[in-house]
Design a protein around this motif. Structure first.
Motif, PDB file in Angstrom:
ATOM      1  N   ARG A 122     -13.881  -6.231  10.421  1.00 40.77           N
ATOM      2  CA  ARG A 122     -14.142  -5.650   9.102  1.00 40.77           C
ATOM      3  C   ARG A 122     -13.582  -4.234   9.024  1.00 40.77           C
ATOM      4  O   ARG A 122     -12.988  -3.837   8.016  1.00 40.77           O
ATOM      5  N   GLY A 123     -13.779  -3.470  10.095  1.00 37.53           N
ATOM      6  CA  GLY A 123     -13.234  -2.117  10.124  1.00 37.53           C
ATOM      7  C   GLY A 123     -11.725  -2.106  10.101  1.00 37.53           C
ATOM      8  O   GLY A 123     -11.108  -1.252   9.451  1.00 37.53           O
ATOM      9  N   MET A 124     -11.112  -3.061  10.809  1.00 41.49           N
ATOM     10  CA  MET A 124      -9.656  -3.194  10.803  1.00 41.49           C
ATOM     11  C   MET A 124      -9.134  -3.410   9.391  1.00 41.49           C
ATOM     12  O   MET A 124      -8.204  -2.736   8.930  1.00 41.49           O
ATOM     13  N   GLN A 125      -9.739  -4.356   8.682  1.00 36.99           N
ATOM     14  CA  GLN A 125      -9.295  -4.633   7.322  1.00 36.99           C
ATOM     15  C   GLN A 125      -9.520  -3.436   6.402  1.00 36.99           C
ATOM     16  O   GLN A 125      -8.640  -3.078   5.612  1.00 36.99           O
ATOM     17  N   ALA A 126     -10.672  -2.812   6.515  1.00 36.67           N
ATOM     18  CA  ALA A 126     -10.998  -1.697   5.623  1.00 36.67           C
ATOM     19  C   ALA A 126     -10.009  -0.547   5.767  1.00 36.67           C
ATOM     20  O   ALA A 126      -9.549   0.020   4.769  1.00 36.67           O
ATOM     21  N   ARG A 127      -9.658  -0.196   7.009  1.00 40.63           N
ATOM     22  CA  ARG A 127      -8.731   0.931   7.187  1.00 40.63           C
ATOM     23  C   ARG A 127      -7.339   0.576   6.668  1.00 40.63           C
ATOM     24  O   ARG A 127      -6.638   1.433   6.107  1.00 40.63           O
ATOM     25  N   ALA A 128      -6.909  -0.683   6.865  1.00 39.83           N
ATOM     26  CA  ALA A 128      -5.594  -1.087   6.393  1.00 39.83           C
ATOM     27  C   ALA A 128      -5.533  -1.104   4.868  1.00 39.83           C
ATOM     28  O   ALA A 128      -4.547  -0.651   4.264  1.00 39.83           O
ATOM     29  N   VAL A 129      -6.569  -1.623   4.243  1.00 37.16           N
ATOM     30  CA  VAL A 129      -6.617  -1.638   2.773  1.00 37.16           C
ATOM     31  C   VAL A 129      -6.636  -0.215   2.234  1.00 37.16           C
ATOM     32  O   VAL A 129      -5.930   0.106   1.265  1.00 37.16           O
ATOM     33  N   ASP A 130      -7.422   0.668   2.848  1.00 44.01           N
ATOM     34  CA  ASP A 130      -7.451   2.069   2.416  1.00 44.01           C
ATOM     35  C   ASP A 130      -6.065   2.698   2.532  1.00 44.01           C
ATOM     36  O   ASP A 130      -5.632   3.457   1.647  1.00 44.01           O
ATOM     37  N   ALA A 131      -5.361   2.390   3.619  1.00 41.78           N
ATOM     38  CA  ALA A 131      -4.018   2.946   3.800  1.00 41.78           C
ATOM     39  C   ALA A 131      -3.079   2.484   2.690  1.00 41.78           C
ATOM     40  O   ALA A 131      -2.322   3.289   2.120  1.00 41.78           O
ATOM     41  N   VAL A 132      -3.110   1.200   2.371  1.00 44.63           N
ATOM     42  CA  VAL A 132      -2.235   0.685   1.312  1.00 44.63           C
ATOM     43  C   VAL A 132      -2.570   1.322  -0.026  1.00 44.63           C
ATOM     44  O   VAL A 132      -1.671   1.724  -0.783  1.00 44.63           O
ATOM     45  N   ARG A 133      -3.836   1.427  -0.336  1.00 44.43           N
ATOM     46  CA  ARG A 133      -4.218   2.037  -1.623  1.00 44.43           C
ATOM     47  C   ARG A 133      -3.749   3.487  -1.698  1.00 44.43           C
ATOM     48  O   ARG A 133      -3.244   3.937  -2.739  1.00 44.43           O
ATOM     49  N   ASP A 134      -3.907   4.217  -0.610  1.00 44.65           N
ATOM     50  CA  ASP A 134      -3.452   5.605  -0.602  1.00 44.65           C
ATOM     51  C   ASP A 134      -1.934   5.691  -0.765  1.00 44.65           C
ATOM     52  O   ASP A 134      -1.430   6.527  -1.531  1.00 44.65           O
ATOM     53  N   TRP A 135      -1.204   4.821  -0.044  1.00 46.80           N
ATOM     54  CA  TRP A 135       0.256   4.846  -0.145  1.00 46.80           C
ATOM     55  C   TRP A 135       0.736   4.360  -1.509  1.00 46.80           C
ATOM     56  O   TRP A 135       1.756   4.865  -2.026  1.00 46.80           O
ATOM     57  N   ASN A 136       0.042   3.437  -2.113  1.00 46.00           N
ATOM     58  CA  ASN A 136       0.404   3.034  -3.479  1.00 46.00           C
ATOM     59  C   ASN A 136       0.395   4.238  -4.414  1.00 46.00           C
ATOM     60  O   ASN A 136       1.317   4.435  -5.222  1.00 46.00           O
ATOM     61  N   ASP A 137      -0.660   5.045  -4.309  1.00 46.77           N
ATOM     62  CA  ASP A 137      -0.760   6.229  -5.171  1.00 46.77           C
ATOM     63  C   ASP A 137       0.357   7.221  -4.863  1.00 46.77           C
ATOM     64  O   ASP A 137       0.964   7.796  -5.789  1.00 46.77           O
ATOM     65  N   ARG A 138       0.647   7.438  -3.584  1.00 49.56           N
ATOM     66  CA  ARG A 138       1.689   8.391  -3.203  1.00 49.56           C
ATOM     67  C   ARG A 138       3.067   7.923  -3.677  1.00 49.56           C
ATOM     68  O   ARG A 138       3.863   8.722  -4.207  1.00 49.56           O
ATOM     69  N   ILE A 139       3.340   6.644  -3.489  1.00 48.55           N
ATOM     70  CA  ILE A 139       4.654   6.123  -3.869  1.00 48.55           C
ATOM     71  C   ILE A 139       4.820   6.137  -5.388  1.00 48.55           C
ATOM     72  O   ILE A 139       5.882   6.514  -5.906  1.00 48.55           O
ATOM     73  N   GLU A 140       3.779   5.751  -6.096  1.00 48.74           N
ATOM     74  CA  GLU A 140       3.867   5.767  -7.560  1.00 48.74           C
ATOM     75  C   GLU A 140       4.082   7.187  -8.081  1.00 48.74           C
ATOM     76  O   GLU A 140       4.905   7.412  -8.990  1.00 48.74           O
ATOM     77  N   ALA A 141       3.373   8.146  -7.505  1.00 48.96           N
ATOM     78  CA  ALA A 141       3.522   9.533  -7.947  1.00 48.96           C
ATOM     79  C   ALA A 141       4.925  10.061  -7.678  1.00 48.96           C
ATOM     80  O   ALA A 141       5.479  10.832  -8.475  1.00 48.96           O
ATOM     81  N   ALA A 142       5.521   9.645  -6.568  1.00 49.88           N
ATOM     82  CA  ALA A 142       6.832  10.169  -6.178  1.00 49.88           C
ATOM     83  C   ALA A 142       7.995   9.408  -6.800  1.00 49.88           C
ATOM     84  O   ALA A 142       9.033  10.004  -7.111  1.00 49.88           O
ATOM     85  N   TYR A 143       7.828   8.075  -6.986  1.00 48.79           N
ATOM     86  CA  TYR A 143       8.977   7.248  -7.365  1.00 48.79           C
ATOM     87  C   TYR A 143       8.769   6.404  -8.622  1.00 48.79           C
ATOM     88  O   TYR A 143       9.711   5.742  -9.072  1.00 48.79           O
ATOM     89  N   GLY A 144       7.555   6.387  -9.165  1.00 47.74           N
ATOM     90  CA  GLY A 144       7.313   5.630 -10.386  1.00 47.74           C
ATOM     91  C   GLY A 144       6.646   4.285 -10.139  1.00 47.74           C
ATOM     92  O   GLY A 144       6.520   3.810  -9.010  1.00 47.74           O
ATOM     93  N   THR A 145       6.241   3.657 -11.243  1.00 42.02           N
ATOM     94  CA  THR A 145       5.437   2.439 -11.153  1.00 42.02           C
ATOM     95  C   THR A 145       6.234   1.228 -10.662  1.00 42.02           C
ATOM     96  O   THR A 145       5.639   0.258 -10.179  1.00 42.02           O
TER      97      THR A 145
END
Length: 231
Positions: A123-146
């Motif tokens: 469960r911890g493995m999945q949670a950290r990976a999902v958190d990482a993707v969500r954070d990177w989604n925000d970073r990539i969208e902010a830098a490069y667009g939707t």
């Protein structure tokens, strides 16, 4: 929101040795894995990858190296949260030995209840990976667009857990998912839901063919860590 291309690392020396590598150092790509990595730039030709994000483990860094060499200036980052599950005391052991452990039945049938001895919970493995993707989604969208596309190179159980999250599947069902070495899985994230575009695409169908040696290694279970893929 961005489209995420998930690449499992190429076949490793641990895969071919039947060893659960976990986070053990020095696990490199084998010869086939190196060829798989070398073919990755051509497979991704025409896809405007904005950024590459990799697990810090050697086999992932070796997998993305040809892509980075083929695209000079492509930004790359290391992300600790998408590295392999911490299998604790199981790391470095033969999968054939682990199959006799009582905990293996729980790993296969009720992974959300599993904490590896000396390691982390699934469960911890999945949670950290999902958190990482969500954070990177925000970073990539902010830098490069939707409409941006970015790539993460990670590990079998990590990718399977991210697919389960995208599909709204309970973690206890994630062992029904398979991602072969150097396979491509793609998820488009939208404001209302993720959409799975590709799953475990290797560009080859050899794994579907009958094998003379399949009876020797046939198992109803899914290999912990993701397995070695087709021969």
């Amino acid at each position: 929101m961005p489209t995420l291309i998930l690449v499992r690392h190429g076949r490793s020396t641990a895969n071919t040795a039947g060893v659960l590598a976990g986070r053990a150092p020095g696990v490199a790509l084998d010869e086939r894995g190196a060829r798989q990595a070398a073919a990755l730039p051509a497979r991704l030709a025409g896809i405007p990858v904005a950024t590459v994000v990799s697990s810090p483990l050697q086999r992932c860094r070796e997998t993305v190296a040809p892509l980075l060499a083929a695209r000079p200036g492509l930004p790359s980052h290391t992300e600790e949260r998408i590295q392999e599950c911490d299998y604790g005391d199981w790391s470095g052991r033969k999968l054939s030995e682990l199959s006799d452990e009582p905990l293996m039945a729980v790993v296969q049938q009720h992974p959300s209840a599993v904490t590896f001895p000396g390691g982390e919970s699934m469960r911890g493995m999945q949670a950290r990976a999902v958190d990482a993707v969500r954070d990177w989604n925000d970073r990539i969208e902010a830098a490069y667009g939707t409409d941006a596309v970015y790539l993460m190179c990670s590990h079998g159980d990590i990718i399977k857990s991210l697919v389960a999250d995208a599909l709204g599947l309970h973690l206890d069902l994630f062992q029904r998912i398979t991602v072969a070495p150097c396979s491509v899985t793609a998820i488009r994230y939208t404001a209302v839901r993720p959409v799975l575009l590709r799953l475990g695409d290797t560009g080859e169908l050899g794994a579907l063919a009958p094998r003379e040696d399949r009876a020797a290694d046939a198992s109803p279970d899914t290999a912990v860590g993701g397995g070695a893929g087709a021969p």
